[in-house]
Scaffold this motif. Structure first.
Motif, PDB file in Angstrom:
ATOM      1  N   PRO A  45       0.831  -1.207   0.000  1.00 32.23           N
ATOM      2  CA  PRO A  45       0.000   0.000   0.000  1.00 32.23           C
ATOM      3  C   PRO A  45       0.866   1.258   0.000  1.00 32.23           C
ATOM      4  CG  PRO A  45      -0.864  -1.593   1.552  1.00 32.23           C
ATOM      5  CD  PRO A  45       0.453  -2.145   1.066  1.00 32.23           C
ATOM      6  N   TRP A  46       0.533   2.157  -0.871  1.00 28.13           N
ATOM      7  CA  TRP A  46       1.313   3.387  -1.067  1.00 28.13           C
ATOM      8  C   TRP A  46       0.323   4.472  -1.447  1.00 28.13           C
ATOM      9  CZ3 TRP A  46       6.106   4.556   0.188  1.00 28.13           C
ATOM     10  CH2 TRP A  46       6.730   5.669  -0.382  1.00 28.13           C
ATOM     11  N   PRO A  47       0.541   5.707  -1.017  1.00 27.07           N
ATOM     12  CA  PRO A  47      -0.419   6.766  -1.341  1.00 27.07           C
ATOM     13  C   PRO A  47      -0.623   6.936  -2.853  1.00 27.07           C
ATOM     14  CG  PRO A  47       1.210   7.525   0.262  1.00 27.07           C
ATOM     15  CD  PRO A  47       1.663   6.187  -0.226  1.00 27.07           C
ATOM     16  N   ASP A  48      -1.868   7.021  -3.282  1.00 22.45           N
ATOM     17  CA  ASP A  48      -2.177   7.201  -4.708  1.00 22.45           C
ATOM     18  C   ASP A  48      -1.499   8.439  -5.282  1.00 22.45           C
ATOM     19  OD1 ASP A  48      -3.734   4.934  -4.814  1.00 22.45           O
ATOM     20  OD2 ASP A  48      -5.628   6.019  -4.571  1.00 22.45           O
ATOM     21  N   GLU A  49      -1.442   9.510  -4.497  1.00 21.82           N
ATOM     22  CA  GLU A  49      -0.845  10.754  -5.000  1.00 21.82           C
ATOM     23  C   GLU A  49       0.668  10.653  -5.156  1.00 21.82           C
ATOM     24  OE1 GLU A  49      -1.207  11.237  -0.512  1.00 21.82           O
ATOM     25  OE2 GLU A  49      -2.485  10.448  -2.098  1.00 21.82           O
ATOM     26  N   ARG A  50       1.274   9.568  -4.704  1.00 23.32           N
ATOM     27  CA  ARG A  50       2.712   9.355  -4.872  1.00 23.32           C
ATOM     28  C   ARG A  50       2.995   8.098  -5.679  1.00 23.32           C
ATOM     29  NH1 ARG A  50       5.408  12.773  -1.098  1.00 23.32           N
ATOM     30  NH2 ARG A  50       4.172  14.647  -1.279  1.00 23.32           N
ATOM     31  N   THR A  51       2.000   7.663  -6.453  1.00 28.92           N
ATOM     32  CA  THR A  51       2.156   6.502  -7.323  1.00 28.92           C
ATOM     33  C   THR A  51       2.163   6.993  -8.766  1.00 28.92           C
ATOM     34  OG1 THR A  51       1.037   5.059  -5.756  1.00 28.92           O
ATOM     35  CG2 THR A  51       1.130   4.305  -8.029  1.00 28.92           C
ATOM     36  N   GLY A  52       3.090   6.476  -9.548  1.00 24.76           N
ATOM     37  CA  GLY A  52       3.232   6.927 -10.938  1.00 24.76           C
ATOM     38  C   GLY A  52       4.410   7.867 -11.055  1.00 24.76           C
TER      39      GLY A  52
END
Length: 107
Positions: A45-52
């Motif tokens: 699990p990782w914050p969506d806003e820090r994925t990509g």
């Protein structure tokens, strides 16, 4: 240094993140610093806003920032465009290209 420092790192995965512990240790030693990390493919699990890909427009970057970028050309192009979009003047953005050396090896 008392200056505010914003360290940003982007990587494909947490396991490919070179010098991860060093980044955390060095940022922790600065009194006014923070690290912001993006992973293209996080394993847990990782914050969506820090994925990509990195999105510098989501950070509070002061107008008087001196930015130092290093990485491959596509990253530099995106990061520079984002910094200019938030109003950072081009003359406050420095960069170093990380690229393979395509010259043939000499014998």
């Amino acid at each position: 240094s008392p200056r505010r420092t914003i360290a940003v790192h982007a990587d494909r995965t947490p396991t490919s993140h070179a010098f991860r512990a060093d980044l955390e240790r060095l940022v922790a030693r600065l009194r006014n610093a923070g690290a912001h990390v993006w992973y293209e493919h996080p394993h847990a699990p990782w914050p969506d806003e820090r994925t990509g890909y990195v999105d510098l427009t989501t950070l509070d970057i002061p107008a008087d920032t001196s930015a130092y970028l290093c990485g491959p050309q596509p990253f530099l192009d995106r990061a520079r465009a984002q910094l200019e979009r938030i109003g950072l003047p081009a003359d406050r953005i420095r960069y170093e290209l990380f690229a393979p050396d395509l010259r043939p090896l000499s014998a």
